[in-house]
Scaffold this motif. Structure first.
Motif, mmCIF file in Angstrom:
data_model
loop_
_atom_site.group_PDB
_atom_site.id
_atom_site.type_symbol
_atom_site.label_atom_id
_atom_site.label_comp_id
_atom_site.label_asym_id
_atom_site.label_seq_id
_atom_site.Cartn_x
_atom_site.Cartn_y
_atom_site.Cartn_z
ATOM 1 N N THR A 1 0.864 -1.173 0.000
ATOM 2 C CA THR A 1 0.000 0.000 0.000
ATOM 3 C C THR A 1 0.903 1.227 0.000
ATOM 4 O OG1 THR A 1 -0.120 0.183 2.408
ATOM 5 C CG2 THR A 1 -1.740 -1.262 1.338
ATOM 6 N N THR B 1 -7.524 -2.237 14.329
ATOM 7 C CA THR B 1 -8.169 -2.982 13.254
ATOM 8 C C THR B 1 -8.088 -4.497 13.390
ATOM 9 O OG1 THR B 1 -7.605 -1.138 11.799
ATOM 10 C CG2 THR B 1 -8.313 -3.180 10.749
ATOM 11 N N ALA C 1 -5.882 8.534 8.979
ATOM 12 C CA ALA C 1 -7.081 7.945 8.364
ATOM 13 C C ALA C 1 -6.712 7.208 7.071
ATOM 14 C CB ALA C 1 -8.118 9.024 8.087
ATOM 15 N N HIS C 2 -5.742 7.730 6.345
ATOM 16 C CA HIS C 2 -5.279 7.078 5.115
ATOM 17 C C HIS C 2 -4.636 5.730 5.436
ATOM 18 C CE1 HIS C 2 -4.058 7.435 0.844
ATOM 19 N NE2 HIS C 2 -3.083 6.633 1.239
ATOM 20 N N LEU D 1 -5.302 3.822 8.053
ATOM 21 C CA LEU D 1 -6.385 2.915 8.447
ATOM 22 C C LEU D 1 -7.106 2.357 7.218
ATOM 23 C CD1 LEU D 1 -7.985 4.653 11.549
ATOM 24 C CD2 LEU D 1 -6.946 2.389 11.478
ATOM 25 N N ALA D 2 -7.401 3.222 6.261
ATOM 26 C CA ALA D 2 -8.085 2.775 5.044
ATOM 27 C C ALA D 2 -7.194 1.808 4.253
ATOM 28 C CB ALA D 2 -8.460 3.979 4.178
ATOM 29 N N ASP D 3 -5.890 2.094 4.210
ATOM 30 C CA ASP D 3 -4.957 1.183 3.529
ATOM 31 C C ASP D 3 -4.967 -0.191 4.185
ATOM 32 O OD1 ASP D 3 -4.163 3.037 1.667
ATOM 33 O OD2 ASP D 3 -2.228 3.478 2.600
ATOM 34 N N GLU E 1 -7.397 -1.645 5.901
ATOM 35 C CA GLU E 1 -8.640 -2.354 5.610
ATOM 36 C C GLU E 1 -8.640 -2.916 4.188
ATOM 37 O OE1 GLU E 1 -11.972 0.090 6.579
ATOM 38 O OE2 GLU E 1 -11.449 0.119 8.712
ATOM 39 N N ARG E 2 -8.144 -2.136 3.222
ATOM 40 C CA ARG E 2 -8.047 -2.629 1.843
ATOM 41 C C ARG E 2 -7.068 -3.790 1.742
ATOM 42 N NH1 ARG E 2 -8.259 2.712 0.576
ATOM 43 N NH2 ARG E 2 -6.014 2.860 0.269
ATOM 44 N N ASP F 1 -8.637 -6.940 3.179
ATOM 45 C CA ASP F 1 -9.621 -7.485 2.242
ATOM 46 C C ASP F 1 -8.931 -8.233 1.103
ATOM 47 O OD1 ASP F 1 -11.710 -6.501 3.715
ATOM 48 O OD2 ASP F 1 -12.040 -4.737 2.454
ATOM 49 N N LYS G 1 -15.391 -6.967 -3.089
ATOM 50 C CA LYS G 1 -16.239 -5.809 -2.788
ATOM 51 C C LYS G 1 -16.932 -5.332 -4.017
ATOM 52 C CE LYS G 1 -14.837 -4.245 1.498
ATOM 53 N NZ LYS G 1 -15.038 -3.247 2.415
#
Length: 140
Positions: free
Chosen positions: A46, A96, A122-123, A125-127, A129-130, A133, A140
């Motif tokens: 990421t 997470t 926040a970036h 955290l989003a990385d 989660e991706r 997944d 998704k």
């Protein structure tokens, strides 16, 4: 100075659906062999970090359902930058992995140069989660 008074109606001071911080502590990888095994496993890159995931074998010791490791090379920067990057990686893992991680897995976070310590939280955290997944095969 006196401590604050406890609520008289019998409610707890904490609210929300999160578990107490004690139960959210993850087992940390410390042995070099564990990091080397994870480096040969599945990985996702990421912008903020690299995440490696490895399922543990049946014969390996399982002191915790989820184990996690953190590493930052000198390419990330000086000691201050490496420590800041690892603190940020530890925090996103703490927030997470107890909810999105899978039991029996080892996760290793590798910090990236000029990114892990500077990207917005926040970036990161989003990385994560991706990346989870992708590693877990969630569509998704």
């Amino acid at each position: 100075m006196t401590p604050p008074e406890a609520p008289q109606d019998g409610t707890n001071a904490t609210t929300g659906d999160t578990a107490p911080a004690v139960s959210l502590r993850l087992a940390v990888l410390t042995k070099r062999a564990d990091f080397q095994r994870a480096s040969r496993a599945k990985r996702v890159a990421t912008p903020g970090f690299i995440l490696q995931m490895r399922p543990r074998r049946a014969g390996e010791p399982s002191d915790a359902p989820i184990r996690v490791g953190f590493t930052c090379s000198k390419k990330v920067g000086n000691a201050v930058a490496r420590n800041r990057a690892k603190r940020r990686l530890r925090e996103i893992a703490r927030l997470t992995l107890p909810h999105r991680g899978r039991a029996g897995m080892d996760y290793v976070f590798v910090g990236r140069r000029e990114a892990t310590a500077t990207l917005p939280f926040a970036h990161l955290l989003a990385d994560l989660e991706r990346a989870l997944d992708t590693l877990h095969g969630v569509k998704k």
